[in-house]
Design a protein around this motif. Sequence first.
Motif, short mmCIF file in Angstrom:
data_model
loop_
_atom_site.label_atom_id
_atom_site.label_comp_id
_atom_site.label_asym_id
_atom_site.label_seq_id
_atom_site.Cartn_x
_atom_site.Cartn_y
_atom_site.Cartn_z
N HIS A 1 7.69 23.76 23.77
CA HIS A 1 7.58 25.08 24.41
C HIS A 1 7.23 24.94 25.89
CE1 HIS A 1 7.31 29.40 24.29
NE2 HIS A 1 6.03 29.43 24.61
N ALA A 2 6.58 23.83 26.25
CA ALA A 2 6.20 23.59 27.65
C ALA A 2 7.41 23.42 28.55
CB ALA A 2 5.30 22.35 27.73
N LYS A 3 8.56 23.16 27.98
CA LYS A 3 9.79 23.07 28.77
C LYS A 3 10.06 24.41 29.46
CE LYS A 3 13.14 20.81 26.91
NZ LYS A 3 14.29 20.43 26.02
N VAL A 4 9.65 25.49 28.81
CA VAL A 4 9.85 26.83 29.35
C VAL A 4 8.61 27.32 30.10
CG1 VAL A 4 10.34 29.25 28.76
CG2 VAL A 4 11.47 27.39 27.50
N LYS A 5 7.42 27.03 29.52
CA LYS A 5 6.19 27.61 30.04
C LYS A 5 5.39 26.67 30.95
CE LYS A 5 6.49 31.66 28.21
NZ LYS A 5 6.53 32.88 29.06
N ASN A 6 5.82 25.42 31.07
CA ASN A 6 5.16 24.46 31.97
C ASN A 6 3.68 24.26 31.65
OD1 ASN A 6 7.54 24.04 33.57
ND2 ASN A 6 7.13 26.01 34.58
N TYR A 7 3.34 24.24 30.37
CA TYR A 7 1.97 23.94 29.99
C TYR A 7 1.56 22.57 30.53
CZ TYR A 7 2.48 27.41 26.16
OH TYR A 7 2.68 28.53 25.41
N THR A 8 0.28 22.43 30.86
CA THR A 8 -0.28 21.12 31.16
C THR A 8 -1.19 20.71 30.01
OG1 THR A 8 -2.12 22.13 32.39
CG2 THR A 8 -0.15 21.46 33.65
N PHE A 9 -1.30 19.40 29.79
CA PHE A 9 -2.02 18.88 28.63
C PHE A 9 -3.10 17.89 29.06
CE2 PHE A 9 1.94 20.39 27.00
CZ PHE A 9 1.73 20.73 25.68
N TYR A 10 -4.18 17.86 28.26
CA TYR A 10 -5.24 16.86 28.43
C TYR A 10 -5.54 16.28 27.05
CZ TYR A 10 -9.60 14.72 30.11
OH TYR A 10 -10.58 13.82 30.45
#
Length: 263
Positions: A100-109
């Motif tokens: 989903h981050a491909k669309v929403k550009n979430y960042t992860f830790y």
Amino acid sequence: MTGSYVNFVGIGVDAITYDELFTKVDKWIANKNGRSHHIACVNAYNVALSVSNKELYRIYNNADITGADGIPFVKWINKIEKMDCDRIAAPDTILMLAEHAKVKNYTFYLYGGAPDVCVKMKEFLEEKFPHINIIGHMSPPFRKLTPEEDEQIINEINALQPDIICVGLGTPKQDYWIDENIEKIRGSVLIASGATFDFFGGRVKMAPDFIRKSGFEWMYRLFGKDFKRLWKRYIIMYSVFVGTFMLQKSGIVKYAVVKDLRN
């Protein structure tokens, strides 16, 4: 059943799909100055632990999403309660959010796992999802952290402002850590990720999809390399869950769900 959750021995497991989860996560992370949110992935082991552990009972019922991590829970909610529900297991949830981050550009830790496992999990996700932005990772010492060490970690996380934090410290340690720190971290979504670090980091092989969908993933893991660590979980604690759930459904013992128990 009450509202949009189902009572499993006092834990209100949410009937939620991934589309609904994405909608909630998108809304939550839009405000980086707002409070953080907790996705708990709850299975029979978690519920059994909570029967005699009031802190875990409070933590699981207080989570913003108490997801059904376990095919038996999902089938019960779908077939018996007639409610739409997806399996909200940590590995699946992280993979879905990474996609989903491909669309929403979430960042992860990433927070947890052995040092080499944490690094390999990062490499696994970056190889599988070239678009993913993992802005930090840390494998904390196995011992209890000092208040100063814990404060330093929280300050680092807040400086980076990740959208998704995967916490892989094992149950129930990771649950306590999230509960202790969620009010200190701003604008993130914390996921209790358990064995996900071992799966994605290559220490433990994940069960094939057909086994995971069958509801017998626990048996696959039990007779794997971690038998000595997991036998109590899958033999004793699962028996505790089955016994208490039968008492609940027969009406002999009542287990109440109390939501929104924030201190």
